[in-house]
Design a protein around this motif. Sequence first.
Motif, mmCIF file in Angstrom:
data_model
loop_
_atom_site.group_PDB
_atom_site.id
_atom_site.type_symbol
_atom_site.label_atom_id
_atom_site.label_comp_id
_atom_site.label_asym_id
_atom_site.label_seq_id
_atom_site.Cartn_x
_atom_site.Cartn_y
_atom_site.Cartn_z
ATOM 1 N N ARG A 193 14.671 1.297 -5.739
ATOM 2 C CA ARG A 193 13.384 0.711 -6.148
ATOM 3 C C ARG A 193 12.525 0.261 -4.963
ATOM 4 O O ARG A 193 11.402 -0.165 -5.169
ATOM 5 C CB ARG A 193 13.642 -0.497 -7.032
ATOM 6 N N LYS A 197 10.004 -0.216 -2.139
ATOM 7 C CA LYS A 197 8.706 0.382 -1.835
ATOM 8 C C LYS A 197 8.480 0.321 -0.326
ATOM 9 O O LYS A 197 9.148 -0.419 0.399
ATOM 10 C CB LYS A 197 7.598 -0.394 -2.547
ATOM 11 N N ARG A 198 7.497 1.099 0.111
ATOM 12 C CA ARG A 198 7.249 1.137 1.543
ATOM 13 C C ARG A 198 6.900 -0.246 2.075
ATOM 14 O O ARG A 198 7.342 -0.648 3.148
ATOM 15 C CB ARG A 198 6.102 2.099 1.840
ATOM 16 N N ASP A 212 7.992 -3.057 1.350
ATOM 17 C CA ASP A 212 9.126 -3.950 1.579
ATOM 18 C C ASP A 212 9.763 -3.734 2.942
ATOM 19 O O ASP A 212 10.506 -4.581 3.428
ATOM 20 C CB ASP A 212 10.188 -3.733 0.501
#
Lengths: 217, 350
Positions: free
Chosen positions: A183, A185-186, A188
Amino acid sequence: MEFSNLIFYAFSIVLLFSGVMVVTSRNPVHAVLFLVLAFCTAGAIWMLLHAEFLAIAIVVVYVGAVMVLFLFVVMLLDINIDRLREGFWRYLPLGLLVAVLVVFQMAVVLRGDYFQLESLAPPTAPAANASNTQELARELFTHYAYPFELASMILLVAMVAAVMLTLRRRENSRFNNPVDQVRVKRADRVRMVSMPTERDEPAAPADAGDAPPAEPK
Amino acid sequence: MMQEFIQPVADLFGPVWPLVWTLAKIVGIVAPIFVCVAYLTLAERKIIGFIQVRVGPNRTGPLGLLQPIADGLKLLFKEVILPSQASSVLYYLAPVAVLAPALFAWAVIPFSEGWVLADINAGVLYLMAVTSISIYGVIIAGWASNSKYAFLGAMRSAAQMVSYELGMGFALVCVLMVAGSLNLSDIVRSQGTGTFASMGLGFLSWNWLPLLPMFIVYLASGFAETQRAPFDVVEGESEIVAGHMIEYSGMAFALFFLGEYANMILVAALTSVLFLGGWLSPVGFLPDSFLWLALKISFILFLFLWVRATFPRFRYDQIMRLGWKVFIPLCLFWVLVTGVWIMSPLSIWK
């Protein structure tokens, strides 16, 4: 002599030979591999009795799963073969006693008249297209449904017990949750920063980083 | 017509004719498989080259078609090296034990209506037994080589194969529940009947659609069983060099290589027979033929190569997680669903 008799004797010789080699071979890995050969040959002999389900099941269960784990254990353990052989003469009388008992029991069942095997009608030959698996399943799930369920419960209990006995939770083991990993995302992981490649003000005096030390320590 | 040509030859051999005829059939199955294996290696290099915008081998013969033969000859003339302290009998036995089970299984694969070497009732069971013994070759190779890398590779391989065999077995259980038979020819025939098949849309009644989760589980487990990407931690070129076959050279190595590709073709053939309707034609107006099976096998093989060129390698703990925590619960659930479905009035298999 019938051809199937010839096959039976050929397989029996291989079975006995591999059985003897399991006990006598010096290398434990070789012993396990001879045991695999013994299982395969036993399966072939059962096949001669038209018991194709059992014949294949012994290969799937014992050769395909149990013996693989056995082989693992034997390969990973540091087995000292001389230590294993130390007690040979001490255990020989006990072993012989057990062997004699087993032979005696088999003789009672097969030869004696207690079970009246002589009076039983010889089994009829199965039809050419009879499916061993279907017959077995029908018996297992109709006549023997409760014993079958009972046996599976016992196996389940044994399995749970084995897992609980060997399970140890380690405090410091780290675990990645794959769901969280997927899950991600970039944003993060990476932060994009907009900044000029060179600064306008002059660089700091070069005494801190790149100047060589004045004197070697 | 065939009988007229065969009969004089049969008379020549007399009582041993069944044996000779069976041997001839075995050669007739095994020889094309070896040709397929050889050209699958070329196809792999060509297709991956195409995916990566390269040319691939194109110098040996026209379009590189002689490349597999050149590779084979090279391996044949290389020296087979026996490592010191290796267990020599087991060392030479291991490649044979890898290749042989991949060929045994072809005995029960039906190529077309009635074209099968052994039309046995327990065909699916036989397949499970045969595929489960192929693991011994790998373990023996790792142990007999007397090398840490080889042993690590063998351990990884054995754990992986044992884990994924369970998922594969459960997928087979669903298929045989639907077909009501363990005979592979009957399984194919049962896929040709049903609601959609009577509408002339045979490909919708093949097992892949009603058993879609099992189809995916079977295919993914097939990738894991053959140790192909993305489950190729056994060979793991960047970590343990070549796994269990690191110490092998020359023809002994070639046998491992043949075994891997023969296993790929086998998994492709099994997937085609169990889930994609075997020799059945996808639509009603075209005849059933062996060519359909060949087409389906080629498609699955292309999938193997496509996946290899596309996906990165799984981490080892994730391989184990996928096998034990995802596939097996899914399979158990789907066995239940299939059972209820067959018994319910909504059953499409009656």
